[in-house]
Design a protein around this motif. Structure first.
Motif, PDB file in Angstrom:
ATOM      1  N   THR A  13      22.913  13.829  12.718  1.00  0.00           N
ATOM      2  CA  THR A  13      22.061  14.695  11.890  1.00  0.00           C
ATOM      3  C   THR A  13      21.405  13.891  10.781  1.00  0.00           C
ATOM      4  OG1 THR A  13      23.880  15.267  10.375  1.00  0.00           O
ATOM      5  CG2 THR A  13      23.576  16.654  12.332  1.00  0.00           C
ATOM      6  N   VAL A  14      20.471  14.537  10.102  1.00  0.00           N
ATOM      7  CA  VAL A  14      19.797  13.917   8.966  1.00  0.00           C
ATOM      8  C   VAL A  14      19.662  14.972   7.878  1.00  0.00           C
ATOM      9  CG1 VAL A  14      17.472  14.486   9.792  1.00  0.00           C
ATOM     10  CG2 VAL A  14      17.804  12.492   8.325  1.00  0.00           C
ATOM     11  N   GLU A  25      14.706   5.315  11.946  1.00  0.00           N
ATOM     12  CA  GLU A  25      15.678   4.269  12.278  1.00  0.00           C
ATOM     13  C   GLU A  25      16.879   4.860  13.011  1.00  0.00           C
ATOM     14  OE1 GLU A  25      16.733   2.298   8.681  1.00  0.00           O
ATOM     15  OE2 GLU A  25      14.765   1.370   8.403  1.00  0.00           O
ATOM     16  N   LEU A  26      17.343   6.026  12.567  1.00  0.00           N
ATOM     17  CA  LEU A  26      18.479   6.670  13.216  1.00  0.00           C
ATOM     18  C   LEU A  26      18.130   7.085  14.634  1.00  0.00           C
ATOM     19  CD1 LEU A  26      21.348   7.773  13.113  1.00  0.00           C
ATOM     20  CD2 LEU A  26      20.452   9.867  12.049  1.00  0.00           C
ATOM     21  N   MET A  27      16.940   7.650  14.825  1.00  0.00           N
ATOM     22  CA  MET A  27      16.503   8.042  16.170  1.00  0.00           C
ATOM     23  C   MET A  27      16.468   6.833  17.100  1.00  0.00           C
ATOM     24  SD  MET A  27      13.443  10.806  15.899  1.00  0.00           S
ATOM     25  CE  MET A  27      13.636  12.380  15.049  1.00  0.00           C
ATOM     26  N   ARG A  30      20.069   5.492  17.887  1.00  0.00           N
ATOM     27  CA  ARG A  30      20.883   6.378  18.727  1.00  0.00           C
ATOM     28  C   ARG A  30      20.166   6.828  19.995  1.00  0.00           C
ATOM     29  NH1 ARG A  30      25.801   5.111  17.105  1.00  0.00           N
ATOM     30  NH2 ARG A  30      26.027   5.306  14.841  1.00  0.00           N
ATOM     31  N   ALA A  31      18.950   6.344  20.187  1.00  0.00           N
ATOM     32  CA  ALA A  31      18.171   6.657  21.394  1.00  0.00           C
ATOM     33  C   ALA A  31      18.037   8.161  21.606  1.00  0.00           C
ATOM     34  CB  ALA A  31      18.797   6.010  22.618  1.00  0.00           C
ATOM     35  N   VAL A  32      17.666   8.885  20.547  1.00  0.00           N
ATOM     36  CA  VAL A  32      17.425  10.323  20.637  1.00  0.00           C
ATOM     37  C   VAL A  32      15.984  10.597  20.230  1.00  0.00           C
ATOM     38  CG1 VAL A  32      19.822  10.941  20.227  1.00  0.00           C
ATOM     39  CG2 VAL A  32      18.279  10.713  18.278  1.00  0.00           C
ATOM     40  N   THR A  33      15.468  11.743  20.663  1.00  0.00           N
ATOM     41  CA  THR A  33      14.072  12.084  20.371  1.00  0.00           C
ATOM     42  C   THR A  33      13.931  13.132  19.273  1.00  0.00           C
ATOM     43  OG1 THR A  33      14.077  13.771  22.105  1.00  0.00           O
ATOM     44  CG2 THR A  33      13.376  11.550  22.731  1.00  0.00           C
ATOM     45  N   ALA A  34      15.053  13.684  18.816  1.00  0.00           N
ATOM     46  CA  ALA A  34      15.013  14.682  17.748  1.00  0.00           C
ATOM     47  C   ALA A  34      16.363  14.720  17.049  1.00  0.00           C
ATOM     48  CB  ALA A  34      14.660  16.063  18.297  1.00  0.00           C
ATOM     49  N   LEU A  35      16.344  15.161  15.795  1.00  0.00           N
ATOM     50  CA  LEU A  35      17.562  15.252  15.004  1.00  0.00           C
ATOM     51  C   LEU A  35      17.639  16.610  14.313  1.00  0.00           C
ATOM     52  CD1 LEU A  35      17.402  11.796  13.180  1.00  0.00           C
ATOM     53  CD2 LEU A  35      19.067  12.415  14.950  1.00  0.00           C
ATOM     54  N   LEU A  44      22.547  24.139   9.469  1.00  0.00           N
ATOM     55  CA  LEU A  44      21.305  23.781  10.136  1.00  0.00           C
ATOM     56  C   LEU A  44      20.124  24.465   9.451  1.00  0.00           C
ATOM     57  CD1 LEU A  44      19.958  22.443  12.679  1.00  0.00           C
ATOM     58  CD2 LEU A  44      20.261  24.664  13.813  1.00  0.00           C
ATOM     59  N   VAL A  45      19.150  23.656   9.033  1.00  0.00           N
ATOM     60  CA  VAL A  45      17.985  24.217   8.351  1.00  0.00           C
ATOM     61  C   VAL A  45      16.676  23.821   9.036  1.00  0.00           C
ATOM     62  CG1 VAL A  45      19.096  24.373   6.090  1.00  0.00           C
ATOM     63  CG2 VAL A  45      17.922  22.256   6.755  1.00  0.00           C
ATOM     64  N   GLY A  46      16.738  22.941  10.030  1.00  0.00           N
ATOM     65  CA  GLY A  46      15.516  22.528  10.704  1.00  0.00           C
ATOM     66  C   GLY A  46      15.779  21.517  11.797  1.00  0.00           C
ATOM     67  N   MET A  47      14.708  21.104  12.443  1.00  0.00           N
ATOM     68  CA  MET A  47      14.745  20.037  13.447  1.00  0.00           C
ATOM     69  C   MET A  47      13.572  19.110  13.159  1.00  0.00           C
ATOM     70  SD  MET A  47      17.185  20.120  15.822  1.00  0.00           S
ATOM     71  CE  MET A  47      16.511  19.328  17.296  1.00  0.00           C
ATOM     72  N   VAL A  48      13.810  17.832  13.355  1.00  0.00           N
ATOM     73  CA  VAL A  48      12.733  16.863  13.176  1.00  0.00           C
ATOM     74  C   VAL A  48      12.657  16.004  14.437  1.00  0.00           C
ATOM     75  CG1 VAL A  48      14.205  15.146  12.014  1.00  0.00           C
ATOM     76  CG2 VAL A  48      11.721  15.132  11.657  1.00  0.00           C
ATOM     77  N   SER A  49      11.462  15.876  14.977  1.00  0.00           N
ATOM     78  CA  SER A  49      11.267  15.149  16.226  1.00  0.00           C
ATOM     79  C   SER A  49      10.469  13.866  15.975  1.00  0.00           C
ATOM     80  CB  SER A  49      10.512  16.020  17.226  1.00  0.00           C
ATOM     81  OG  SER A  49       9.179  16.247  16.785  1.00  0.00           O
ATOM     82  N   GLU A  50      10.363  13.064  17.027  1.00  0.00           N
ATOM     83  CA  GLU A  50       9.556  11.848  16.933  1.00  0.00           C
ATOM     84  C   GLU A  50       8.122  12.171  16.519  1.00  0.00           C
ATOM     85  OE1 GLU A  50      11.508   8.891  20.274  1.00  0.00           O
ATOM     86  OE2 GLU A  50      10.167  10.510  20.922  1.00  0.00           O
TER      87      GLU A  50
END
Length: 204
Positions: A13-14, A25-27, A30-35, A44-50
């Motif tokens: 998470t972020v 940098e975290l994405m 960790r090879a993920v496309t969203a956090l 949980l308050v949101g999602m952030v993507s590439e």
């Protein structure tokens, strides 16, 4: 198959106040496309993507910039995750059917979906997770169903499991309807099994 069977946990998470650079940098690490974005209490308050992070960060066509001038004022360029995140994240729960999760992803055009249980973030599911669970071969599925049935029967081979086109068939008798139901549920909960057929009760 349920969301809890294929979700990734723990979740990376972020925070809302994290810089866009640190989230990127975290994405990457960790090879993920969203956090998932969480507040100070972990909610949980949101999602952030590439694509959210790239917004205002990648310049457009240089010739267009020359005609219009600088596209982004450096003083107004977003610096924190809270400024670019999606504030109404589409979420699911651990017991949700994977088919329902996939449908939600497609309808809302998202690639990752957080899994929330009683207000707590417990996992995350990506489209890749769903595909990975769905494309396993029948032989692999049959072996996993057989393993679960043998474990339920304390190591004895009371039933024989086969799988064809994702449909599990369990051969063998059952002492009562409760046992029959449990075996059917065990077979269906194997990720990748679409349905289960079981025999009839053979004794009372």
């Amino acid at each position: 198959m349920r969301a809890k069977d294929i979700m990734s946990s723990p979740v990376f998470t972020v925070g809302q106040g994290a810089s866009i650079e640190s989230a990127a940098e975290l994405m990457t690490a960790r090879a993920v496309t969203a956090l998932p974005v969480v507040d100070t209490g972990g909610a949980l308050v949101g999602m952030v993507s590439e694509s959210d992070l790239l917004w205002h960060r990648v310049p457009s066509d240089p010739t267009a910039q020359q005609r219009r001038g600088p596209e982004t004022d450096p003083q107004r360029r977003p610096g924190a995750v809270v400024e670019v995140m999606s504030r109404s994240p589409v979420a699911t729960w651990p017991g949700a059917d994977v088919a329902e999760v996939a449908d939600q992803m497609l309808r809302n055009d998202v690639r990752s979906m957080p899994v929330v249980d009683d207000g707590r973030l417990v996992g995350i599911i990506s489209r890749r997770d769903i595909l990975r669970a769905m494309v396993r071969g029948d032989d692999v599925l049959a072996a996993e169903v057989q393993h679960r049935l043998d474990a339920y029967a304390d190591g004895r081979s009371r039933w024989t499991a086969t799988v064809e086109d994702g449909v599990a068939t369990v051969a063998g008798g059952f002492a009562d309807e409760t046992e029959r139901t449990v075996v059917a549920v065990l077979a269906r909960t194997v990720p990748g099994v679409a349905a289960a057929r079981v025999g009839e009760v053979t004794s009372s």
